[in-house]
Design a protein around this motif. Structure first.
Motif, PDB file in Angstrom:
ATOM      1  N   TYR A  89     -12.998  12.089 -22.750  1.00 15.06           N
ATOM      2  CA  TYR A  89     -11.896  13.083 -22.552  1.00 15.06           C
ATOM      3  C   TYR A  89     -12.092  14.516 -22.539  1.00 15.06           C
ATOM      4  CZ  TYR A  89      -8.886   9.437 -20.970  1.00 15.06           C
ATOM      5  OH  TYR A  89      -8.352   8.464 -20.463  1.00 15.06           O
ATOM      6  N   ARG A  90     -13.045  14.870 -23.537  1.00 14.18           N
ATOM      7  CA  ARG A  90     -13.581  16.156 -23.752  1.00 14.18           C
ATOM      8  C   ARG A  90     -14.671  16.588 -22.431  1.00 14.18           C
ATOM      9  NH1 ARG A  90     -13.557  18.303 -29.434  1.00 14.18           N
ATOM     10  NH2 ARG A  90     -11.349  18.230 -29.903  1.00 14.18           N
ATOM     11  N   LYS A  91     -15.246  15.489 -21.902  1.00 18.83           N
ATOM     12  CA  LYS A  91     -16.221  15.746 -20.961  1.00 18.83           C
ATOM     13  C   LYS A  91     -15.277  16.108 -19.760  1.00 18.83           C
ATOM     14  CE  LYS A  91     -19.603  12.228 -21.746  1.00 18.83           C
ATOM     15  NZ  LYS A  91     -20.347  11.258 -21.135  1.00 18.83           N
ATOM     16  N   ILE A  92     -14.413  15.277 -19.564  1.00 21.25           N
ATOM     17  CA  ILE A  92     -13.419  15.466 -18.383  1.00 21.25           C
ATOM     18  C   ILE A  92     -13.023  16.718 -18.419  1.00 21.25           C
ATOM     19  CG2 ILE A  92     -11.222  14.639 -17.381  1.00 21.25           C
ATOM     20  CD1 ILE A  92     -11.855  12.076 -18.031  1.00 21.25           C
ATOM     21  N   ARG A  93     -12.554  17.360 -19.376  1.00 20.38           N
ATOM     22  CA  ARG A  93     -11.943  18.827 -19.601  1.00 20.38           C
ATOM     23  C   ARG A  93     -13.136  19.753 -19.455  1.00 20.38           C
ATOM     24  NH1 ARG A  93      -8.813  16.459 -24.031  1.00 20.38           N
ATOM     25  NH2 ARG A  93      -9.981  17.576 -25.386  1.00 20.38           N
ATOM     26  N   GLY A  94     -14.539  19.415 -19.551  1.00 12.05           N
ATOM     27  CA  GLY A  94     -15.401  20.293 -19.373  1.00 12.05           C
ATOM     28  C   GLY A  94     -15.765  20.990 -20.803  1.00 12.05           C
ATOM     29  N   GLU A  95     -15.168  20.343 -21.943  1.00 12.56           N
ATOM     30  CA  GLU A  95     -15.578  20.852 -23.447  1.00 12.56           C
ATOM     31  C   GLU A  95     -16.859  20.192 -23.716  1.00 12.56           C
ATOM     32  OE1 GLU A  95     -12.140  20.294 -25.528  1.00 12.56           O
ATOM     33  OE2 GLU A  95     -10.778  21.230 -24.107  1.00 12.56           O
ATOM     34  N   HIS A 109     -18.408  21.023 -26.740  1.00 13.92           N
ATOM     35  CA  HIS A 109     -18.620  21.192 -28.138  1.00 13.92           C
ATOM     36  C   HIS A 109     -17.446  20.667 -29.019  1.00 13.92           C
ATOM     37  CE1 HIS A 109     -22.410  23.057 -27.686  1.00 13.92           C
ATOM     38  NE2 HIS A 109     -22.056  23.964 -26.934  1.00 13.92           N
ATOM     39  N   THR A 110     -17.514  20.151 -30.066  1.00 18.83           N
ATOM     40  CA  THR A 110     -15.965  19.665 -30.772  1.00 18.83           C
ATOM     41  C   THR A 110     -15.750  20.815 -31.557  1.00 18.83           C
ATOM     42  OG1 THR A 110     -17.632  19.057 -32.537  1.00 18.83           O
ATOM     43  CG2 THR A 110     -17.004  17.383 -30.889  1.00 18.83           C
ATOM     44  N   LEU A 111     -14.644  21.032 -32.081  1.00 16.21           N
ATOM     45  CA  LEU A 111     -13.923  21.954 -32.700  1.00 16.21           C
ATOM     46  C   LEU A 111     -14.705  21.997 -34.236  1.00 16.21           C
ATOM     47  CD1 LEU A 111     -10.087  20.918 -31.922  1.00 16.21           C
ATOM     48  CD2 LEU A 111     -11.565  23.042 -31.099  1.00 16.21           C
ATOM     49  N   SER A 112     -14.413  23.211 -34.874  1.00 15.15           N
ATOM     50  CA  SER A 112     -15.246  23.247 -35.952  1.00 15.15           C
ATOM     51  C   SER A 112     -14.717  22.541 -36.986  1.00 15.15           C
ATOM     52  CB  SER A 112     -15.062  24.816 -36.502  1.00 15.15           C
ATOM     53  OG  SER A 112     -15.492  25.101 -37.847  1.00 15.15           O
ATOM     54  N   GLY A 113     -15.552  21.552 -37.884  1.00 15.21           N
ATOM     55  CA  GLY A 113     -15.210  20.724 -38.801  1.00 15.21           C
ATOM     56  C   GLY A 113     -14.625  19.359 -38.195  1.00 15.21           C
ATOM     57  N   ASP A 114     -14.811  19.136 -36.932  1.00 16.03           N
ATOM     58  CA  ASP A 114     -14.193  17.879 -36.222  1.00 16.03           C
ATOM     59  C   ASP A 114     -15.349  16.996 -36.422  1.00 16.03           C
ATOM     60  OD1 ASP A 114     -12.321  16.260 -35.019  1.00 16.03           O
ATOM     61  OD2 ASP A 114     -12.274  17.578 -33.196  1.00 16.03           O
ATOM     62  N   ASP A 115     -15.673  16.439 -37.379  1.00 22.56           N
ATOM     63  CA  ASP A 115     -16.997  15.630 -37.707  1.00 22.56           C
ATOM     64  C   ASP A 115     -16.853  13.934 -36.802  1.00 22.56           C
ATOM     65  OD1 ASP A 115     -18.072  17.225 -39.092  1.00 22.56           O
ATOM     66  OD2 ASP A 115     -17.506  16.366 -41.020  1.00 22.56           O
ATOM     67  N   CYS A 116     -15.524  13.641 -36.462  1.00 23.30           N
ATOM     68  CA  CYS A 116     -15.321  12.380 -35.940  1.00 23.30           C
ATOM     69  C   CYS A 116     -15.489  12.379 -34.599  1.00 23.30           C
ATOM     70  CB  CYS A 116     -13.964  11.713 -36.098  1.00 23.30           C
ATOM     71  SG  CYS A 116     -12.754  12.608 -35.117  1.00 23.30           S
ATOM     72  N   LEU A 117     -15.755  13.620 -33.987  1.00 21.60           N
ATOM     73  CA  LEU A 117     -16.320  13.604 -32.366  1.00 21.60           C
ATOM     74  C   LEU A 117     -17.668  13.882 -32.290  1.00 21.60           C
ATOM     75  CD1 LEU A 117     -13.231  15.715 -31.083  1.00 21.60           C
ATOM     76  CD2 LEU A 117     -13.542  13.531 -31.123  1.00 21.60           C
ATOM     77  N   GLN A 118     -18.557  14.052 -33.397  1.00 24.01           N
ATOM     78  CA  GLN A 118     -20.002  14.179 -33.151  1.00 24.01           C
ATOM     79  C   GLN A 118     -20.685  13.247 -32.404  1.00 24.01           C
ATOM     80  OE1 GLN A 118     -21.234  17.343 -33.906  1.00 24.01           O
ATOM     81  NE2 GLN A 118     -19.078  17.876 -34.497  1.00 24.01           N
ATOM     82  N   GLU A 119     -21.638  13.463 -31.652  1.00 25.28           N
ATOM     83  CA  GLU A 119     -22.202  12.484 -30.923  1.00 25.28           C
ATOM     84  C   GLU A 119     -23.091  11.393 -31.877  1.00 25.28           C
ATOM     85  OE1 GLU A 119     -22.703  11.993 -27.696  1.00 25.28           O
ATOM     86  OE2 GLU A 119     -20.959  13.560 -27.451  1.00 25.28           O
ATOM     87  N   LYS A 120     -23.405  11.771 -33.006  1.00 26.08           N
ATOM     88  CA  LYS A 120     -23.994  10.848 -33.860  1.00 26.08           C
ATOM     89  C   LYS A 120     -23.299   9.621 -34.545  1.00 26.08           C
ATOM     90  CE  LYS A 120     -22.265  13.159 -38.080  1.00 26.08           C
ATOM     91  NZ  LYS A 120     -22.606  14.187 -39.019  1.00 26.08           N
TER      92      LYS A 120
END
Length: 176
Positions: free
Chosen positions: A26-32, A34-45
């Protein structure tokens, strides 16, 4: 093994592990990008994976297939959104329970919620260890073991072939 057909997700049919991929999608769909600062659960890793403990057929799919299904199959999207909602409600209830109830009541309620009728008894599905139950309930495995031992001595539950069977459901409910 026969696949159950249900209209909604029961407590022991939860799907886990797909949230980071769903959020990335859903971040890709919205064109975002990068994740929000400190939002570790969304990191690509964080790898993609769906885990479930049910009597259903096990399916494995890669993240790209997951994204395609989200975009092209409204029934799949509906099921995933129901799973997200169910997981959220369970998490909120679990949090409130840990704040308001003693360990024994939380365990007894868990036995009833995660068991299903099998013949004359209720049975917890194969694969749930005391350590897994303890982790889910936010308590120590020794606590689960001691409380379970007390229930066994009282003739309320028994272990048979690696499964926990509730042999006196009425007495277990009375303890809650």
């Amino acid at each position: 093994m026969e696949k159950k057909k249900t209209s909604s997700i029961s407590p022991h049919d939860h799907l886990l592990g797909f949230a980071p991929a769903l959020m990335r999608h859903y971040r890709k769909i919205r064109g975002e990008e990068h994740t929000l600062s400190g939002d570790d659960c969304l990191q690509e890793k964080i790898p993609f994976g769906i885990d479930t403990k049910t009597d259903c057929v096990f399916y494995r799919l890669d993240e790209r297939t997951f994204e395609i299904l989200l975009e092209e199959d409204s029934r799949f999207l509906s099921y995933i959104m129901e799973a997200v909602t169910c997981n959220y409600v369970t998490l909120v209830r679990k949090f409130h329970d840990t704040q308001e109830e003693c360990a024994s009541k939380r365990l007894y309620k868990w036995f009833l919620a995660f068991s299903s009728r099998e013949g004359q008894y209720r049975a917890v599905p194969h694969g749930f260890t005391y350590a897994e139950i303890a982790k889910y309930l936010g308590m120590h495995p020794v606590t689960v073991s001691k409380l379970s031992s007390a229930l066994k001595k009282a003739g309320i539950i028994k272990k048979e072939k690696g499964r926990i069977l509730i042999i006196d459901e009425a007495r277990l409910k009375a303890l809650i």
